[in-house]
Each structure stands twice: as C-alpha cells, then as structure tokens.
Design a protein around this motif. Structure first.
Motif, PDB file in Angstrom:
ATOM      1  N   SER A  10       0.820  -1.209   0.000  1.00 49.68           N
ATOM      2  CA  SER A  10       0.000   0.000   0.000  1.00 49.68           C
ATOM      3  C   SER A  10       0.857   1.263   0.000  1.00 49.68           C
ATOM      4  O   SER A  10       1.980   1.281   0.508  1.00 49.68           O
ATOM      5  CB  SER A  10      -0.926   0.001   1.211  1.00 49.68           C
ATOM      6  N   VAL A  11       0.288   2.299  -0.601  1.00 50.14           N
ATOM      7  CA  VAL A  11       0.956   3.603  -0.694  1.00 50.14           C
ATOM      8  C   VAL A  11       0.058   4.642  -0.041  1.00 50.14           C
ATOM      9  O   VAL A  11      -1.098   4.812  -0.432  1.00 50.14           O
ATOM     10  CB  VAL A  11       1.214   4.001  -2.160  1.00 50.14           C
ATOM     11  N   ALA A  18       9.163   3.916  -3.662  1.00 48.64           N
ATOM     12  CA  ALA A  18      10.337   3.393  -2.959  1.00 48.64           C
ATOM     13  C   ALA A  18      10.068   3.295  -1.456  1.00 48.64           C
ATOM     14  O   ALA A  18      10.471   2.323  -0.804  1.00 48.64           O
ATOM     15  CB  ALA A  18      11.547   4.281  -3.223  1.00 48.64           C
ATOM     16  N   ASP A  19       9.373   4.295  -0.894  1.00 52.05           N
ATOM     17  CA  ASP A  19       9.028   4.252   0.532  1.00 52.05           C
ATOM     18  C   ASP A  19       8.143   3.050   0.847  1.00 52.05           C
ATOM     19  O   ASP A  19       8.347   2.343   1.845  1.00 52.05           O
ATOM     20  CB  ASP A  19       8.289   5.528   0.946  1.00 52.05           C
ATOM     21  N   SER A  24       7.289  -2.524   3.068  1.00 50.74           N
ATOM     22  CA  SER A  24       6.947  -3.925   2.866  1.00 50.74           C
ATOM     23  C   SER A  24       8.143  -4.838   3.109  1.00 50.74           C
ATOM     24  O   SER A  24       7.984  -5.986   3.543  1.00 50.74           O
ATOM     25  CB  SER A  24       6.390  -4.146   1.456  1.00 50.74           C
ATOM     26  N   LYS A  25       9.350  -4.343   2.842  1.00 54.48           N
ATOM     27  CA  LYS A  25      10.550  -5.131   3.140  1.00 54.48           C
ATOM     28  C   LYS A  25      10.624  -5.409   4.645  1.00 54.48           C
ATOM     29  O   LYS A  25      10.969  -6.509   5.081  1.00 54.48           O
ATOM     30  CB  LYS A  25      11.798  -4.374   2.685  1.00 54.48           C
ATOM     31  N   GLU A 340       8.355   3.103   6.835  1.00 46.73           N
ATOM     32  CA  GLU A 340       7.873   2.044   7.706  1.00 46.73           C
ATOM     33  C   GLU A 340       6.345   2.036   7.679  1.00 46.73           C
ATOM     34  O   GLU A 340       5.722   2.973   7.201  1.00 46.73           O
ATOM     35  CB  GLU A 340       8.371   2.251   9.139  1.00 46.73           C
ATOM     36  N   ASP A 341       5.769   0.956   8.180  1.00 48.48           N
ATOM     37  CA  ASP A 341       4.312   0.848   8.285  1.00 48.48           C
ATOM     38  C   ASP A 341       3.982   0.305   9.669  1.00 48.48           C
ATOM     39  O   ASP A 341       3.650  -0.869   9.831  1.00 48.48           O
ATOM     40  CB  ASP A 341       3.764  -0.074   7.195  1.00 48.48           C
TER      41      ASP A 341
END
Length: 374
Positions: A10-11, A18-19, A24-25, A340-341
C-alpha cells in the motif's frame, strides 16, 4: 494455527513507491522471523494506493535476506500475461529461492476495463486473434492457460503441435532443480475457480478478504477434488482483512483509511493514495462512504490482540482450515516514518504473540540483533 500474509504494498499520502517497498521489506522480514508460513504479493494496476503490480520482480527483491518464509503471488492475473512469460519468471524465482515459491493464479483483471485492455495489447486496433482471425478473449482461455503454465514448469515441458504432424517442446528456463518447482495455487471468489481447482487437483484459496461465499466455494472444491500431481487431499485456506492494535479504539481508528478506499471502489469515488488515520481521513469521509465502509468492514477482523485472535480461530473453524492468510490493512498515523508501516507491522507482531508457537520464531536475541543492525 498457521498464519500467512497478503501484501498489496500500500501507498499512503506522502509516500513514494520506494518508501512503500521499504515498508513492505520490513513487513516480510518481520513475518519471516516470527514464523509466518507465506508472504504473497498481489497484482493490481492503475491504482494510486497500490504499488504491487508485478509479483515476480517484487518477490525477487522482497525475498532477499529471508530464510524460510514461502514467497508467492496472490496472484498473477493470468489473462494479462502469456503462460510462458509467467512460467519462466517463476522458474527463475525457484532457481534463486529453491522450494519455497508459490505461484498463485487468478482470473480477474486486477484493474479497470481500460487498463485491462492496455495490459493485453487491446487498445486501439490491437487484439489477439485465432488462426481464422476471430478475436480471442484471454478470460475464456483461462483453463487452458492454467494447464499450459503448469506444464511449462514441469521437466517434460509442453508439447506444441505443428503443421505436418511435428511437435515443438517448450520448457520454462532456467530449469528448476527437481523437486523445487513452484507450488501452484488457484485463487478465486466464486464457484468457477473452486470447480476448476478441484478438477485439476490444485491447491485452492478463497478470497474471503473481498468476497462472500467462502462456504459454498470450499464445499465445491472439497466435494469435487481430484487427486493428482499436487497431492491426494484438498489443500486450501482463506484470506481475511485484519487490523490489530493494543486497544479496540486504536484498531478501529487504523481501519478507517482502508475503509474509505474500499467504499470509494464500490461507489465509484475518487481513487487516491491512502489517507492517514485520524483527522486526515475523517475530514474527507462522507456519511455515505462511512456507511458503505462499515458494511464492508463487518466481514473484517478488527480489535485488540485477544479479540482478533479469537475471531481468527472462529474463522478457521468455520471454514475447516488450519491456515489464514491475513491482509494487514492498518493505516498509518501522522508523523510515522514514511519508510515504515507501524500499524501493519504491529498487527503482525501482536497476532504472532497470540497465535504462533514461539518455537517457530527465530530466537529473541537474534531478533533483537537484527533490529539493532537495521
């Protein structure tokens, strides 16, 4: 219970692509350490809030550094692609990651009709035709394209008949080490895919995160399953949209950005990057959008850790599965790191604490060292 993850990458407002991939990484690395079974990425196109468009290349990047979690597509929308292109891409993933690749295949376009036509080269005068010049609909060819994709990844390959009685053998390259071919899954939200998966003896996943009717789909699949190359018994699980936070109030707050997005998809509203949880989303969400969103959210799992865990256990019991693939949909709040998320990561960590066996996680010291190094 086994837990897996579906990620649309998601964005949100303020993020670049890239963020969102950096966030997700972090999610896949967390899931790998905590003992989640699979991490799948979706295929959607022309949607500002979703960065996941090409599962194969995304998995090649996101899987780097993981040790055991299975990497897969949830799914490749096969009518958008040539079977050989899909087979070769996932053969390459297997060559790199060995026997932990899942090839989830779907029939839907994953986008709007115009974008779907563009994906298939049908804009303007472009079209696919058969030998008599009749227009071909890739959706109608879906069953044969599934069979062709699976055959191309097998050691014997696919035999293509030519004029004069000759044959040409096609194989996906690079050739996978025997026993490491991708495990195929058929994804569906209707009886059609359930019946096809059963007929082909394939594992099957019902898209419970956006569709109703899982009970019917599961029954069709199990009642009609034909043993074959992928096992003697049905293999299946369901998906679910999930938000977990320390409190019910925070979980509800973090669910609202996705609620707005889904309500706009249903009502034809403007599609944007995801709003932030709190005032940002509440200042633009109309009463009508909230009503639609809350109706959709009635099928989601939103709550504190113990409540969410209980709901997931009930879901697994209802559909007689031992694995749930969660789509962590928790929105971000103002001031949180764009790379980050935290809300989605928190969902994963809290569920792991409640439902996963600690023995399946990497030891605490190693996890802490990984966090410090990062």
């Amino acid at each position: 219970m086994k837990l897996s993850i579906l990620d649309l990458i998601s964005v949100r407002k303020g993020q670049t692509t890239a963020d969102s991939f950096a966030a997700s990484k972090q999610i896949i690395e967390t899931a790998d350490k905590l003992g989640f079974v699979r991490y799948w990425v979706a295929e959607h196109h022309n949607m500002p809030s979703i960065a996941s468009t090409m599962p194969g290349p995304e998995l090649m990047y996101l899987g780097q550094g993981t040790e055991r979690i299975r990497l897969g597509s949830g799914g490749v929308m096969l009518p958008n692609h040539a079977p050989l292109a899909v087979a070769e891409l996932f053969a390459l993933l297997s060559a790199v990651y060995g026997d932990r690749i899942d090839l989830g295949i779907g029939r839907a376009p994953g986008t709007d009709p115009v974008t779907s036509a563009a994906m298939r080269g049908h804009l303007g005068e472009g079209r696919m035709v058969d030998r008599e010049g009749n227009t071909i609909d890739p959706v109608q060819q879906f069953p044969q394209h599934v069979i062709d994709t699976l055959s191309l990844m097998q050691p014997d390959g696919l035999r293509v008949p030519l004029h004069g009685g000759r044959e040409h053998v096609l194989k996906a390259t690079p050739a996978a080490v025997p026993g490491t071919q991708p495990l195929p899954w058929l994804l569906g939200s209707s009886g059609y895919s359930a019946r096809l998966a059963a007929e082909l003896g394939m594992p099957y996943v019902f898209a419970n995160h956006f569709a109703s009717g899982a009970t019917t789909g599961m029954k069709i699949y199990r009642d009609n399953f034909t043993p074959g190359a992928y096992g003697d018994e049905p293999q299946t699980f369901v998906t679910a949209n999930v938000v977990v936070a320390p409190t019910e109030e925070e979980a509800q707050l973090r669910s609202e950005p996705f609620m707005l997005q889904m309500s706009r998809m249903r009502t034809g509203g403007p599609m944007e990057k995801l709003h932030l949880a709190g005032e940002d989303v509440r200042s633009v969400m109309s009463d009508g959008e909230r009503m639609v969103g809350e109706e959709l959210a009635s099928n989601w799992i939103i709550g504190d850790p113990k409540s969410a865990a209980a709901q997931l256990e009930e879901l697994a019991e209802r559909f007689e599965v031992d694995e749930i693939m969660i789509q962590p949909i928790a929105g971000a709040m103002d001031g949180e790191d764009l790379r980050e998320d935290p809300g989605r990561t928190q969902t994963i960590e809290l569920l792991a604490d409640e439902l996963l066996d600690p023995a399946d996680a990497l030891n605490t010291k190693e996890r802490l060292n990984t966090v410090v190094d990062a």
